[in-house]
Motif scaffolding. Structure first.
Motif, mmCIF file in Angstrom:
data_model
loop_
_atom_site.group_PDB
_atom_site.id
_atom_site.type_symbol
_atom_site.label_atom_id
_atom_site.label_comp_id
_atom_site.label_asym_id
_atom_site.label_seq_id
_atom_site.Cartn_x
_atom_site.Cartn_y
_atom_site.Cartn_z
ATOM 1 N N ALA A 1 6.985 29.111 29.066
ATOM 2 C CA ALA A 1 7.889 30.096 28.463
ATOM 3 C C ALA A 1 8.532 29.543 27.185
ATOM 4 O O ALA A 1 8.617 30.245 26.174
ATOM 5 N N VAL A 2 8.957 28.299 27.218
ATOM 6 C CA VAL A 2 9.565 27.683 26.039
ATOM 7 C C VAL A 2 8.540 27.561 24.912
ATOM 8 O O VAL A 2 8.848 27.843 23.745
ATOM 9 N N ASP A 3 7.324 27.179 25.244
ATOM 10 C CA ASP A 3 6.269 27.088 24.230
ATOM 11 C C ASP A 3 5.998 28.450 23.594
ATOM 12 O O ASP A 3 5.820 28.561 22.376
ATOM 13 N N GLN A 4 5.986 29.514 24.398
ATOM 14 C CA GLN A 4 5.758 30.861 23.872
ATOM 15 C C GLN A 4 6.900 31.282 22.947
ATOM 16 O O GLN A 4 6.661 31.858 21.883
ATOM 17 N N ILE A 5 8.119 30.992 23.335
ATOM 18 C CA ILE A 5 9.278 31.332 22.497
ATOM 19 C C ILE A 5 9.221 30.558 21.188
ATOM 20 O O ILE A 5 9.467 31.110 20.116
ATOM 21 N N THR A 6 8.878 29.293 21.272
ATOM 22 C CA THR A 6 8.767 28.461 20.077
ATOM 23 C C THR A 6 7.710 29.014 19.134
ATOM 24 O O THR A 6 7.928 29.121 17.928
ATOM 25 N N TYR A 7 6.590 29.413 19.673
ATOM 26 C CA TYR A 7 5.502 29.965 18.863
ATOM 27 C C TYR A 7 5.927 31.281 18.213
ATOM 28 O O TYR A 7 5.721 31.496 17.020
ATOM 29 N N ARG A 8 6.528 32.151 18.988
ATOM 30 C CA ARG A 8 6.905 33.479 18.487
ATOM 31 C C ARG A 8 8.008 33.430 17.439
ATOM 32 O O ARG A 8 8.091 34.317 16.593
ATOM 33 N N THR A 9 8.871 32.441 17.505
ATOM 34 C CA THR A 9 10.023 32.391 16.593
ATOM 35 C C THR A 9 9.867 31.359 15.488
ATOM 36 O O THR A 9 10.838 31.086 14.770
ATOM 37 N N ASN A 10 8.670 30.826 15.315
ATOM 38 C CA ASN A 10 8.431 29.856 14.252
ATOM 39 C C ASN A 10 8.652 30.530 12.896
ATOM 40 O O ASN A 10 7.986 31.518 12.583
ATOM 41 N N PRO A 11 9.593 30.030 12.083
ATOM 42 C CA PRO A 11 9.906 30.686 10.807
ATOM 43 C C PRO A 11 8.700 30.860 9.886
ATOM 44 O O PRO A 11 8.533 31.919 9.287
ATOM 45 N N LYS A 12 7.859 29.854 9.774
ATOM 46 C CA LYS A 12 6.682 29.971 8.905
ATOM 47 C C LYS A 12 5.750 31.067 9.401
ATOM 48 O O LYS A 12 5.210 31.840 8.620
ATOM 49 N N ARG A 13 5.572 31.142 10.704
ATOM 50 C CA ARG A 13 4.715 32.159 11.283
ATOM 51 C C ARG A 13 5.310 33.545 11.059
ATOM 52 O O ARG A 13 4.601 34.496 10.735
ATOM 53 N N LEU A 14 6.623 33.681 11.207
ATOM 54 C CA LEU A 14 7.279 34.970 10.985
ATOM 55 C C LEU A 14 7.124 35.424 9.544
ATOM 56 O O LEU A 14 6.859 36.606 9.273
ATOM 57 N N VAL A 15 7.275 34.500 8.594
ATOM 58 C CA VAL A 15 7.119 34.833 7.184
ATOM 59 C C VAL A 15 5.689 35.269 6.892
ATOM 60 O O VAL A 15 5.456 36.264 6.200
ATOM 61 N N GLU A 16 4.726 34.527 7.420
ATOM 62 C CA GLU A 16 3.318 34.881 7.201
ATOM 63 C C GLU A 16 2.990 36.254 7.784
ATOM 64 O O GLU A 16 2.286 37.047 7.162
ATOM 65 N N ASN A 17 3.514 36.521 8.970
ATOM 66 C CA ASN A 17 3.280 37.833 9.582
ATOM 67 C C ASN A 17 3.916 38.948 8.763
ATOM 68 O O ASN A 17 3.332 40.020 8.605
ATOM 69 N N ALA A 18 5.118 38.708 8.238
ATOM 70 C CA ALA A 18 5.785 39.718 7.416
ATOM 71 C C ALA A 18 4.997 39.974 6.138
ATOM 72 O O ALA A 18 4.825 41.134 5.725
ATOM 73 N N LYS A 19 4.512 38.910 5.500
ATOM 74 C CA LYS A 19 3.707 39.061 4.283
ATOM 75 C C LYS A 19 2.448 39.864 4.564
ATOM 76 O O LYS A 19 2.093 40.772 3.808
ATOM 77 N N LYS A 20 1.785 39.528 5.652
ATOM 78 C CA LYS A 20 0.544 40.221 6.014
ATOM 79 C C LYS A 20 0.820 41.700 6.288
ATOM 80 O O LYS A 20 0.080 42.577 5.827
ATOM 81 N N SER A 21 1.872 41.968 7.009
ATOM 82 C CA SER A 21 2.224 43.345 7.340
ATOM 83 C C SER A 21 2.561 44.148 6.089
ATOM 84 O O SER A 21 2.113 45.287 5.929
ATOM 85 N N LEU A 22 3.341 43.558 5.182
ATOM 86 C CA LEU A 22 3.696 44.247 3.940
ATOM 87 C C LEU A 22 2.463 44.491 3.072
ATOM 88 O O LEU A 22 2.323 45.565 2.475
#
Length: 75
Positions: free
Chosen positions: A23-44
């Motif tokens: 569960a902690v690993d999943q939370i860490t993966y989902r909330t990784n700032p670099k990953r969030l930024v990349e996902n936002a860029k891709k979505s936009l």
């Protein structure tokens, strides 16, 4: 519950610990700032390619041009 042996309790603790680690690993993966930024860029980028996205970009661009022209005319 009182009929459990020490080994059973230890196994339950180990299972709970492993589950918590996942569960902690999943939370860490989902909330990784670099990953969030990349996902936002891709979505936009994907949204900008739709007809609605292109219309919004065109509208914003036209608005910016009008505001710049108005600002230049005042001076």
């Amino acid at each position: 519950m009182a009929d459990r042996t020490a080994d059973q309790i230890q196994r339950d603790i180990e299972r709970a610990r492993a589950s918590l680690a996942v569960a902690v690993d999943q939370i860490t993966y989902r909330t990784n700032p670099k990953r969030l930024v990349e996902n936002a860029k891709k979505s936009l980028a994907e949204k900008a390619q739709t007809p609605q996205g292109k219309a919004v970009i065109g509208g914003v661009g036209a608005f910016v041009v009008v505001m710049i022209v108005r600002k230049l005319r005042k001076h």
